[in-house]
Design an enzyme around this catalytic site. Structure first.
Site, PDB file in Angstrom:
ATOM      1  N   HIS A  73      44.880  75.888  40.229  1.00 13.14           N
ATOM      2  CA  HIS A  73      45.677  76.524  39.187  1.00 13.14           C
ATOM      3  C   HIS A  73      44.833  77.839  39.038  1.00 13.14           C
ATOM      4  CE1 HIS A  73      47.878  76.211  35.673  1.00 13.14           C
ATOM      5  NE2 HIS A  73      47.171  77.109  35.016  1.00 13.14           N
ATOM      6  N   ASP A 102      50.129  71.579  50.882  1.00 14.00           N
ATOM      7  CA  ASP A 102      50.094  69.845  51.132  1.00 14.00           C
ATOM      8  C   ASP A 102      49.536  69.544  52.509  1.00 14.00           C
ATOM      9  OD1 ASP A 102      50.756  68.235  48.949  1.00 14.00           O
ATOM     10  OD2 ASP A 102      52.640  69.372  48.839  1.00 14.00           O
ATOM     11  N   ARG A 125      64.366  74.860  46.920  1.00 12.31           N
ATOM     12  CA  ARG A 125      63.646  73.538  47.270  1.00 12.31           C
ATOM     13  C   ARG A 125      64.012  72.535  46.627  1.00 12.31           C
ATOM     14  NH1 ARG A 125      57.223  72.661  46.838  1.00 12.31           N
ATOM     15  NH2 ARG A 125      57.747  72.491  44.865  1.00 12.31           N
ATOM     16  N   CYS A 174      55.221  78.922  53.124  1.00 11.42           N
ATOM     17  CA  CYS A 174      55.409  79.057  51.729  1.00 11.42           C
ATOM     18  C   CYS A 174      54.329  78.662  50.960  1.00 11.42           C
ATOM     19  CB  CYS A 174      56.734  78.775  51.090  1.00 11.42           C
ATOM     20  SG  CYS A 174      56.797  77.011  51.178  1.00 11.42           S
ATOM     21  N   ARG A 203      60.853  76.619  43.311  1.00  7.67           N
ATOM     22  CA  ARG A 203      60.223  75.495  43.028  1.00  7.67           C
ATOM     23  C   ARG A 203      60.996  74.989  41.814  1.00  7.67           C
ATOM     24  NH1 ARG A 203      54.764  77.776  44.083  1.00  7.67           N
ATOM     25  NH2 ARG A 203      53.826  76.278  45.415  1.00  7.67           N
ATOM     26  N   GLU A 233      55.025  69.534  55.520  1.00 11.14           N
ATOM     27  CA  GLU A 233      53.815  69.337  54.750  1.00 11.14           C
ATOM     28  C   GLU A 233      53.017  68.236  55.338  1.00 11.14           C
ATOM     29  OE1 GLU A 233      54.805  70.865  50.612  1.00 11.14           O
ATOM     30  OE2 GLU A 233      56.430  69.186  50.843  1.00 11.14           O
TER      31      GLU A 233
HETATM   32  C1  LIG Z   1      54.520  75.354  48.858  1.00  3.40           C
HETATM   33  C2  LIG Z   1      54.095  73.925  48.744  1.00  3.40           C
HETATM   34  O1  LIG Z   1      54.519  73.376  47.832  1.00  3.40           O
HETATM   35  P1  LIG Z   1      53.908  72.856  46.465  1.00  3.40           P
HETATM   36  O2  LIG Z   1      52.479  73.841  46.470  1.00  3.40           O
HETATM   37  O3  LIG Z   1      54.805  73.033  45.371  1.00  3.40           O
HETATM   38  O4  LIG Z   1      53.375  71.365  46.724  1.00  3.40           O
HETATM   39  C3  LIG Z   1      52.906  73.552  49.519  1.00  3.40           C
HETATM   40  O5  LIG Z   1      52.741  72.069  49.595  1.00  3.40           O
HETATM   41  O6  LIG Z   1      52.285  74.129  50.296  1.00  3.40           O
HETATM   42 MG   LIG Z   2      53.997  70.876  48.842  1.00  3.97          MG
END
Ligand SMILES: C=C(OP(=O)(O)O)C(=O)O
Ligand SMILES: [Mg+2]
Length: 567
Positions: free
Chosen positions: A196, A446, A333, A493, A297, A422
């Site tokens: 965070h 991820d 997404r 991303c 998101r 991911e």
């Molecule tokens: C962009 C991603 O999605 P989130 O961070 O929302 O899981 C990721 O997993 O890199």
């Molecule tokens: Mg993700």
């Protein structure tokens, strides 16, 4: 420069190292987060348990009011984070547990400690996103204790001058209140590259080093020079170094202010520079100099609710965003529910390992209406505006799942349909998966967690989650190669795309677009403009051939154009 106090962390070594988390350089005095208030050794005797229970309840209420008051001065994500925390402080279950403790003889402050502690354990045992909320509860406990013992409220320090904020870790309530005029840099002892703190520091453009164990020894007012690109903290830098760092910060400000327009390598290969967008004012997001949205998101529409938003509510929200990006790409997404983003109405039963469970696109196996309603709303909003809307599903693991999502989205009337990569399984079969979709976008946050078998919500193993890990980069290269062979665009991303040097590597591995928070755009744009596409390939080869994340980063730093490396 004379030492003001002994520095345990600096004994015999004035350079502390951590993980470079947000680029830039800064020099300034340390201001440490105050330690949380602790309970005194002497425990007063309880005369009236009912009165103590009422005091505990009032203290929790006072903390909730305080958080709501702070939320009222903020907007978007920041306000939402604080309001959610206020709700937690008002949870009747928390007051009930505290009352149970006062009945058992605890004074109010002790009762609040015990109640929050027991609740925290429950959250930690649940894992994922809920475990992350345990830090919010610790913050509520500390604030309520301060109220009950009449001690100063814990939180951000205010030394009255611009400073380098040093903390073990930062609670969301602290990070959302950071004053960019005052906080020159952030150094934390814990926290990984996708924590965070990092996401927020990057979005505010504040240099940051995380996972810096030596930060524990830094004392208030000690001058330090923080290098957010190299991940180092120089304790009591000599005047020459301090001056070089200040100049570097100034150069960077000037350079970034002059960087505009679409992303291009030095030999004019386009690399679309896109934004990661969540809750917030669509107009503000649209005003940034970006080529569109690479990741919307959508969870913000679904979180903290007891029922899913209606198709009409969702359509209105998507329409507002698409209008703000008229003529530009917007990549939506679909709902990424489960694990670190649990939803009350999308429960899938108890899971011992929620990160490996029914989450992301897999949720549609249990709750098919959630995704079909969302696709209907996106298609309706798409018809209202001229944005170039694309949809993608998160956490797709197989080519068949990708094809299934494509047919659902096409049935809803959407024609640009892709998936996120991911999961290593999806990356490994990229040559079979890509021909079945219009585009893919790699979620490195991820993908790192699943490639390195390291929980992304865990602060304890930041080196394994480092997006420079050669194993992660090799998988990105597998997807990039499949993209080139199939002619499908490959975006990135995850947080990796926001690091200017790593962005070059990603392009060398085959990424055709990069999506990040707005403050990261200028530095990435500038780094690209200094390198040809074949330079990027050379840098990518160096990174993949390295045997550790650190070596990969160092190899690319030494080989990249000197102007792209803030030294
Ligand atoms: C962009 C991603 O999605 P989130 O961070 O929302 O899981 C990721 O997993 O890199
Ligand atoms: Mg993700």
């Amino acid at each position: 420069m004379a030492k003001t106090e002994p520095l345990p962390a600096a004994a015999g070594d004035t350079r502390l190292t951590g993980i470079p988390a947000s680029p830039g350089a800064a020099v300034g005095p340390v201001a440490r987060m105050a330690p949380p208030p602790s309970l005194p050794d002497q425990r007063p005797t309880v005369v009236d348990a009912g009165e103590e229970a009422a005091r505990a309840r009032q203290a929790l209420e006072q903390v909730a009011d305080l958080l709501d008051g702070q939320a009222a001065d903020l907007q978007g994500d920041a306000a939402a984070v604080l309001s959610a925390q206020a709700l937690m402080a008002r949870d009747p279950e928390l007051a009930r547990r505290a009352a149970e403790r006062t009945e058992a003889g605890d004074p109010a402050a002790w009762a609040v400690h015990a109640a929050c502690g027991a609740y925290q354990e429950l959250l930690q045992a649940a894992g994922g996103y809920l475990a992350e909320r345990a830090a919010d509860l610790a913050d509520i406990r500390d604030r309520a204790t301060a109220v009950l013992l009449d001690l100063p409220m814990p939180g951000l320090p205010d030394p009255g001058v611009p400073h380098v904020l040093v903390a073990d870790d930062l609670a969301p309530a602290d990070t959302v209140q950071l004053d960019v005029e005052r906080v020159l840099a952030i150094v934390t002892r814990y926290g990984g590259p996708t924590s965070h703190t990092v996401i927020l520091a990057r979005s505010l453009g504040i240099p940051a080093v995380v996972g810096c164990t030596g930060a524990a020894g830094l004392r208030d007012a000690t001058p330090v020079a923080v290098d957010g690109d190299a991940g180092t903290v120089e304790v009591e830098p000599d005047e020459g170094l301090a001056e070089r760092m200040r100049e570097r910060a100034e150069r960077r400000r000037a350079l970034l202010a002059g960087s505009t327009g679409p992303g291009r390598t030095a030999d004019d290969v386009p690399v679309a520079l896109l934004l990661n967008v969540g809750e917030g004012d669509p107009g503000k997001a649209g005003a940034h100099d970006s080529e569109g949205v690479g990741l919307l998101r959508t969870e913000f529409l679904f979180l903290e609710r007891s029922d899913p938003p209606t198709v009409e509510e969702q359509t209105a929200s998507y329409t507002a965003l698409f209008q703000a990006f008229a003529g530009r790409t917007v990549t939506v997404r679909t709902l990424d529910a489960g694990s670190d983003k649990p939803l009350a109405f999308a429960q899938t039963g108890h899971e011992d390992n929620p990160a490996l469970g029914v989450r992301g696109f897999r949720t549609s196996r249990v709750h098919p209406d959630l995704i079909t309603d969302q696709l209907t709303a996106i298609a309706a909003a798409c018809r209202e505006t001229s944005a170039k809307v694309r949809v993608m599903a998160p956490m797709v693991s197989t080519p068949d799942e990708a094809a299934e999502f494509v047919s659902l989205a096409r049935e809803a009337g959407l024609d640009q349909v892709g998936v996120m990569i991911e999961v290593p399984g999806a990356a490994l079969l990229a040559d079979r998966l890509l021909p079945r979709v219009d585009f893919v976008s790699i979620g490195t946050n991820d993908l790192a967690q699943y490639t390195m078998a390291t929980d992304r919500t865990l602060g304890a193993l930041p080196d394994l989650l480092d997006p420079w890990q050669p194993a992660l980069l090799q998988l990105v290269g597998t997807v990039g190669g499949a993209g080139e062979r199939s002619g499908r665009p490959v975006g990135v991303c995850g947080e990796a795309a926001a690091d200017p040097l790593l962005a070059l590597v990603l392009v060398g591995l085959g990424a055709t677009s990069l999506s990040m928070s707005a403050p990261a755009l200028p530095a990435v744009r500038h780094a690209l403009a200094l390198h040809t596409h074949s330079d990027c390939r050379r840098l990518a080869d160096l990174a993949v051939a390295a045997s550790s994340a650190e070596q990969a980063r160092e190899a690319v730093r030494s080989a990249a154009h000197p102007e792209a490396v803030d030294r």
